[in-house]
Design a protein around this motif. Structure first.
Motif, PDB file in Angstrom:
ATOM      1  N   PHE A 140       0.830  -1.194   0.000  1.00 37.91           N
ATOM      2  CA  PHE A 140       0.000   0.000   0.000  1.00 37.91           C
ATOM      3  C   PHE A 140       0.868   1.249   0.000  1.00 37.91           C
ATOM      4  O   PHE A 140       1.992   1.246   0.492  1.00 37.91           O
ATOM      5  CB  PHE A 140      -0.909   0.012   1.233  1.00 37.91           C
ATOM      6  N   THR A 141       0.308   2.344  -0.536  1.00 42.50           N
ATOM      7  CA  THR A 141       1.016   3.623  -0.474  1.00 42.50           C
ATOM      8  C   THR A 141       0.944   4.205   0.929  1.00 42.50           C
ATOM      9  O   THR A 141       1.826   4.961   1.337  1.00 42.50           O
ATOM     10  CB  THR A 141       0.405   4.621  -1.463  1.00 42.50           C
ATOM     11  N   ASP A 142      -0.102   3.874   1.662  1.00 41.63           N
ATOM     12  CA  ASP A 142      -0.282   4.286   3.053  1.00 41.63           C
ATOM     13  C   ASP A 142      -0.984   3.164   3.797  1.00 41.63           C
ATOM     14  O   ASP A 142      -1.780   2.417   3.211  1.00 41.63           O
ATOM     15  CB  ASP A 142      -1.137   5.553   3.163  1.00 41.63           C
ATOM     16  N   HIS A 143      -0.696   3.062   5.090  1.00 36.95           N
ATOM     17  CA  HIS A 143      -1.358   2.033   5.889  1.00 36.95           C
ATOM     18  C   HIS A 143      -1.363   2.488   7.349  1.00 36.95           C
ATOM     19  O   HIS A 143      -0.314   2.675   7.951  1.00 36.95           O
ATOM     20  CB  HIS A 143      -0.630   0.690   5.765  1.00 36.95           C
ATOM     21  N   TYR A 144      -2.555   2.689   7.888  1.00 32.84           N
ATOM     22  CA  TYR A 144      -2.711   3.060   9.298  1.00 32.84           C
ATOM     23  C   TYR A 144      -3.623   2.044   9.962  1.00 32.84           C
ATOM     24  O   TYR A 144      -4.580   1.559   9.341  1.00 32.84           O
ATOM     25  CB  TYR A 144      -3.315   4.460   9.437  1.00 32.84           C
ATOM     26  N   ILE A 145      -3.341   1.743  11.198  1.00 33.83           N
ATOM     27  CA  ILE A 145      -4.109   0.743  11.938  1.00 33.83           C
ATOM     28  C   ILE A 145      -4.873   1.431  13.061  1.00 33.83           C
ATOM     29  O   ILE A 145      -4.317   2.244  13.799  1.00 33.83           O
ATOM     30  CB  ILE A 145      -3.185  -0.345  12.510  1.00 33.83           C
ATOM     31  N   PHE A 146      -6.145   1.084  13.195  1.00 31.93           N
ATOM     32  CA  PHE A 146      -6.980   1.619  14.263  1.00 31.93           C
ATOM     33  C   PHE A 146      -7.420   0.468  15.169  1.00 31.93           C
ATOM     34  O   PHE A 146      -7.762  -0.617  14.685  1.00 31.93           O
ATOM     35  CB  PHE A 146      -8.212   2.327  13.689  1.00 31.93           C
ATOM     36  N   GLY A 147      -7.440   0.749  16.468  1.00 35.78           N
ATOM     37  CA  GLY A 147      -7.766  -0.304  17.419  1.00 35.78           C
ATOM     38  C   GLY A 147      -6.678  -1.357  17.418  1.00 35.78           C
ATOM     39  O   GLY A 147      -5.574  -1.149  16.929  1.00 35.78           O
ATOM     40  N   ASP A 148      -6.958  -2.496  17.963  1.00 37.51           N
ATOM     41  CA  ASP A 148      -6.002  -3.601  18.005  1.00 37.51           C
ATOM     42  C   ASP A 148      -6.118  -4.405  16.711  1.00 37.51           C
ATOM     43  O   ASP A 148      -6.632  -5.516  16.689  1.00 37.51           O
ATOM     44  CB  ASP A 148      -6.274  -4.483  19.225  1.00 37.51           C
ATOM     45  N   ASN A 149      -5.648  -3.771  15.605  1.00 34.04           N
ATOM     46  CA  ASN A 149      -5.693  -4.405  14.279  1.00 34.04           C
ATOM     47  C   ASN A 149      -7.122  -4.652  13.805  1.00 34.04           C
ATOM     48  O   ASN A 149      -7.381  -5.546  12.999  1.00 34.04           O
ATOM     49  CB  ASN A 149      -4.929  -5.733  14.290  1.00 34.04           C
ATOM     50  N   ALA A 150      -8.065  -3.813  14.292  1.00 32.38           N
ATOM     51  CA  ALA A 150      -9.470  -4.042  13.969  1.00 32.38           C
ATOM     52  C   ALA A 150      -9.869  -3.402  12.644  1.00 32.38           C
ATOM     53  O   ALA A 150     -10.614  -3.993  11.855  1.00 32.38           O
ATOM     54  CB  ALA A 150     -10.356  -3.512  15.091  1.00 32.38           C
ATOM     55  N   LEU A 151      -9.395  -2.173  12.400  1.00 29.43           N
ATOM     56  CA  LEU A 151      -9.697  -1.476  11.155  1.00 29.43           C
ATOM     57  C   LEU A 151      -8.410  -0.909  10.575  1.00 29.43           C
ATOM     58  O   LEU A 151      -7.474  -0.581  11.315  1.00 29.43           O
ATOM     59  CB  LEU A 151     -10.686  -0.329  11.388  1.00 29.43           C
ATOM     60  N   ASN A 334       2.387  17.303  -2.151  1.00 24.65           N
ATOM     61  CA  ASN A 334       1.259  17.137  -3.073  1.00 24.65           C
ATOM     62  C   ASN A 334       1.661  16.646  -4.444  1.00 24.65           C
ATOM     63  O   ASN A 334       0.810  16.286  -5.253  1.00 24.65           O
ATOM     64  CB  ASN A 334       0.504  18.463  -3.210  1.00 24.65           C
ATOM     65  N   PHE A 335       2.976  16.633  -4.725  1.00 23.63           N
ATOM     66  CA  PHE A 335       3.407  16.302  -6.072  1.00 23.63           C
ATOM     67  C   PHE A 335       4.158  14.975  -6.148  1.00 23.63           C
ATOM     68  O   PHE A 335       4.765  14.664  -7.165  1.00 23.63           O
ATOM     69  CB  PHE A 335       4.291  17.426  -6.623  1.00 23.63           C
ATOM     70  N   SER A 336       4.112  14.189  -5.081  1.00 22.14           N
ATOM     71  CA  SER A 336       4.861  12.934  -5.067  1.00 22.14           C
ATOM     72  C   SER A 336       4.405  12.011  -6.185  1.00 22.14           C
ATOM     73  O   SER A 336       5.216  11.427  -6.905  1.00 22.14           O
ATOM     74  CB  SER A 336       4.715  12.233  -3.701  1.00 22.14           C
ATOM     75  N   GLN A 337       3.081  11.901  -6.340  1.00 22.25           N
ATOM     76  CA  GLN A 337       2.566  11.010  -7.375  1.00 22.25           C
ATOM     77  C   GLN A 337       2.925  11.515  -8.767  1.00 22.25           C
ATOM     78  O   GLN A 337       3.235  10.748  -9.666  1.00 22.25           O
ATOM     79  CB  GLN A 337       1.044  10.881  -7.245  1.00 22.25           C
ATOM     80  N   ALA A 338       2.890  12.851  -8.935  1.00 22.91           N
ATOM     81  CA  ALA A 338       3.122  13.427 -10.264  1.00 22.91           C
ATOM     82  C   ALA A 338       4.551  13.197 -10.737  1.00 22.91           C
ATOM     83  O   ALA A 338       4.787  12.990 -11.931  1.00 22.91           O
ATOM     84  CB  ALA A 338       2.804  14.921 -10.243  1.00 22.91           C
ATOM     85  N   VAL A 339       5.517  13.208  -9.814  1.00 21.51           N
ATOM     86  CA  VAL A 339       6.916  13.066 -10.228  1.00 21.51           C
ATOM     87  C   VAL A 339       7.364  11.610 -10.263  1.00 21.51           C
ATOM     88  O   VAL A 339       8.450  11.312 -10.758  1.00 21.51           O
ATOM     89  CB  VAL A 339       7.855  13.877  -9.312  1.00 21.51           C
ATOM     90  N   GLY A 340       6.561  10.691  -9.725  1.00 26.53           N
ATOM     91  CA  GLY A 340       6.894   9.275  -9.814  1.00 26.53           C
ATOM     92  C   GLY A 340       7.469   8.653  -8.557  1.00 26.53           C
ATOM     93  O   GLY A 340       7.863   7.489  -8.573  1.00 26.53           O
ATOM     94  N   VAL A 341       7.527   9.402  -7.458  1.00 27.91           N
ATOM     95  CA  VAL A 341       7.969   8.842  -6.177  1.00 27.91           C
ATOM     96  C   VAL A 341       6.733   8.329  -5.447  1.00 27.91           C
ATOM     97  O   VAL A 341       5.731   9.038  -5.330  1.00 27.91           O
ATOM     98  CB  VAL A 341       8.688   9.907  -5.322  1.00 27.91           C
ATOM     99  N   ASP A 342       6.795   7.105  -4.938  1.00 24.21           N
ATOM    100  CA  ASP A 342       5.604   6.509  -4.328  1.00 24.21           C
ATOM    101  C   ASP A 342       5.145   7.268  -3.091  1.00 24.21           C
ATOM    102  O   ASP A 342       3.963   7.541  -2.917  1.00 24.21           O
ATOM    103  CB  ASP A 342       5.876   5.042  -3.971  1.00 24.21           C
ATOM    104  N   THR A 343       6.092   7.605  -2.214  1.00 25.77           N
ATOM    105  CA  THR A 343       5.742   8.306  -0.975  1.00 25.77           C
ATOM    106  C   THR A 343       6.808   9.336  -0.652  1.00 25.77           C
ATOM    107  O   THR A 343       7.999   9.031  -0.696  1.00 25.77           O
ATOM    108  CB  THR A 343       5.604   7.329   0.211  1.00 25.77           C
ATOM    109  N   MET A 344       6.376  10.545  -0.338  1.00 27.16           N
ATOM    110  CA  MET A 344       7.279  11.575   0.165  1.00 27.16           C
ATOM    111  C   MET A 344       6.963  11.842   1.627  1.00 27.16           C
ATOM    112  O   MET A 344       5.794  11.925   2.012  1.00 27.16           O
ATOM    113  CB  MET A 344       7.147  12.869  -0.640  1.00 27.16           C
ATOM    114  N   LEU A 345       8.002  11.981   2.423  1.00 30.69           N
ATOM    115  CA  LEU A 345       7.859  12.254   3.843  1.00 30.69           C
ATOM    116  C   LEU A 345       8.490  13.596   4.180  1.00 30.69           C
ATOM    117  O   LEU A 345       9.522  13.965   3.622  1.00 30.69           O
ATOM    118  CB  LEU A 345       8.539  11.172   4.684  1.00 30.69           C
ATOM    119  N   ASN A 346       7.882  14.300   5.111  1.00 26.89           N
ATOM    120  CA  ASN A 346       8.462  15.517   5.660  1.00 26.89           C
ATOM    121  C   ASN A 346       8.443  15.376   7.170  1.00 26.89           C
ATOM    122  O   ASN A 346       7.368  15.274   7.770  1.00 26.89           O
ATOM    123  CB  ASN A 346       7.665  16.747   5.214  1.00 26.89           C
ATOM    124  N   LYS A 347       9.626  15.344   7.782  1.00 25.73           N
ATOM    125  CA  LYS A 347       9.694  15.051   9.214  1.00 25.73           C
ATOM    126  C   LYS A 347       9.028  16.137  10.051  1.00 25.73           C
ATOM    127  O   LYS A 347       8.483  15.859  11.128  1.00 25.73           O
ATOM    128  CB  LYS A 347      11.146  14.852   9.653  1.00 25.73           C
TER     129      LYS A 347
END
Length: 445
Positions: A140-151, A334-347
């Motif tokens: 996945f491009t993003d993955h967040y878990i809610f609860g104890d792996n419930a959602l 906002n431009f990560s997808q446009a330039v071809g990088v799967d995920t951009m992070l900013n600390k």
């Protein structure tokens, strides 16, 4: 709630912007007049020019009786000093942005609260943990878990090979499958709240809330063959790079590339489970010699944004399946997808979002921000006084630009449709655009 923010850099400004949207009483403190002018002209906040380590400056900002003081300058020692002085002057709670991980590792031995520091936030640690999470769920491009792996909140990018491209969104839910629900589409720089008749396009990023049993099904919708991640390459021996490599090497075969020889030698001693390579990660021949084509995931975290982006693009051209780049400018997100990088992070953005969850109104128990998407995903605990209980979701009049994606009831995740009825003690996962956050939170107070 009166909140003081010391530091009008990217962390402080982003935090002030989000909190101002919720109607909080924000005071931004900084010695730089130009930064404050930009903030006051852009945001509905108060500003105080001065050094936040000076008691007079904090008093002028109204520190006595304030609910929260966030010290978010670039200097760790200054932030800790600001919190210590602020606590003495009567603020109720303090948060310090730190850079040295030793403080987090020694919380058991040192009573930081006695010094006036209630919470410490490390952008380095948060970014490294974010990288680990993205690698662990690389389908996945993003993955967040809610609860104890419930959602789960997950994102996929539609390839041209996806059978759903050119079809309405409703086609993804074959045979009435109610284990997952789409909550957002990122198309170019635009964020869309999906409708059943929304036509899907190549390179759309589609985000779903789903139960655990539906993860494989959602991952299969993108039209890309899924391959397990085994080999990871990290470019840059920065604090984030070293910490990420330390975490990743516990689960994956990890290489770290560092151009500075002395630093590479030092990292060899510090990271015994990581293969340290001394070389220039921008050099295509070097990457080919290190078998870049056999790498499953490439992570660029040098101090140069352009280097990180370009090296990710080179890695992609050599067959690497997924890339992650660290960027300094939040606007790049906002431009990560446009330039071809799967995920951009900013600390700094990660740090601001982490601080944000400590000051939410309502019964918010967790918050997630999707990379490059101008929206939030909130998890609310429902009380008996909440406006959302005992009636079908379709009758709640949830604001446009928000969607209820799922509910955790007694530890079990449930994807919600219009006829679902929310009960007290449920945990509700809501996707919302920024302008609606205050309205949404009112439903759960």
């Amino acid at each position: 709630m009166r909140i003081l923010i010391a530091g009008a850099g990217e962390v402080g400004f982003h935090l002030a912007k989000d909190l101002a949207m919720e109607g909080q009483d924000i005071v931004l403190i900084d010695p730089d007049r130009h930064r404050l002018e930009h903030a006051s002209n852009t945001l509905d906040i108060k500003t105080v020019e001065g050094d936040a380590t000076c008691p007079n400056t904090l008093s002028k900002a109204g520190v006595s009786g304030a609910s929260l003081l966030v010290a978010a300058t670039n200097l760790e020692a200054r932030n800790m000093t600001i919190c210590t002085i602020g606590k003495q002057l009567g603020v109720k709670r303090t948060i310090a942005r730190i850079s040295n991980l030793e403080h987090l590792r020694n919380k058991q031995n040192i009573d930081y609260q006695a010094l006036g520091i209630d919470i410490m936030i490390s952008p380095t640690e948060l970014a490294a943990l974010e990288i680990l999470r993205l690698v662990e769920h690389s389908s996945f491009t993003d993955h967040y878990i809610f609860g104890d792996n419930a959602l789960h909140l997950v994102g996929i990018r539609l390839a041209s090979t996806s059978s759903y491209v050119g079809h309405p969104l409703m086609d993804m839910r074959e045979s009435g499958d109610v284990r997952f629900i789409p909550v957002s589409i990122k198309r170019g720089t635009e964020t869309l709240i999906p409708q059943g008749n929304t036509i899907l396009e190549v390179e759309d990023f589609v985000y779903f809330v789903c139960i655990t049993e539906a993860l494989d099904k959602v991952a299969s919708l993108d039209g890309i063959d899924q391959v397990d991640t085994e080999r990871v390459m990290v470019l840059g021996g920065s604090r984030i790079g070293a910490r990420a490599a330390e975490l990743l090497s516990k689960e994956f075969f990890t290489k770290l590339v560092e151009i500075d020889r002395d630093k590479a030698v030092r990292l060899t001693d510090e990271l015994p489970n990581t293969l340290i390579l001394n070389g220039d990660g921008r050099n295509v021949e070097f990457l080919e010699e290190e078998d870049i084509s056999a790498t499953d995931l490439f992570i660029a975290v040098t101090g140069q944004t352009e280097t990180n982006i370009m090296s990710c693009l080179v890695a992609k051209s050599k067959g690497v399946k997924k890339t992650i780049a660290l960027v300094e400018n939040i606007d790049y997100m906002n431009f990560s997808q446009a330039v071809g990088v799967d995920t951009m992070l900013n600390k700094k953005l990660i740090a601001a979002n982490s601080i944000f969850r400590f000051v939410r109104k309502g019964s918010v128990v967790s918050v997630a921000s999707i990379h490059g998407v101008d929206a939030e995903v909130l998890e609310f605990e429902v009380s008996e006084k909440s406006k959302v209980i005992n009636k079908p979701i379709r009758e709640l009049n949830i604001p446009a630009g928000a969607i209820i994606g799922g509910v955790i009831r007694k530890g079990i995740g449930k994807v919600t449709l219009g006829d679902f009825i929310i009960l007290p003690d449920d945990h509700v996962v809501v996707f919302t655009m920024p302008d609606n956050m205050d309205k949404v939170e009112r439903f759960f107070r």
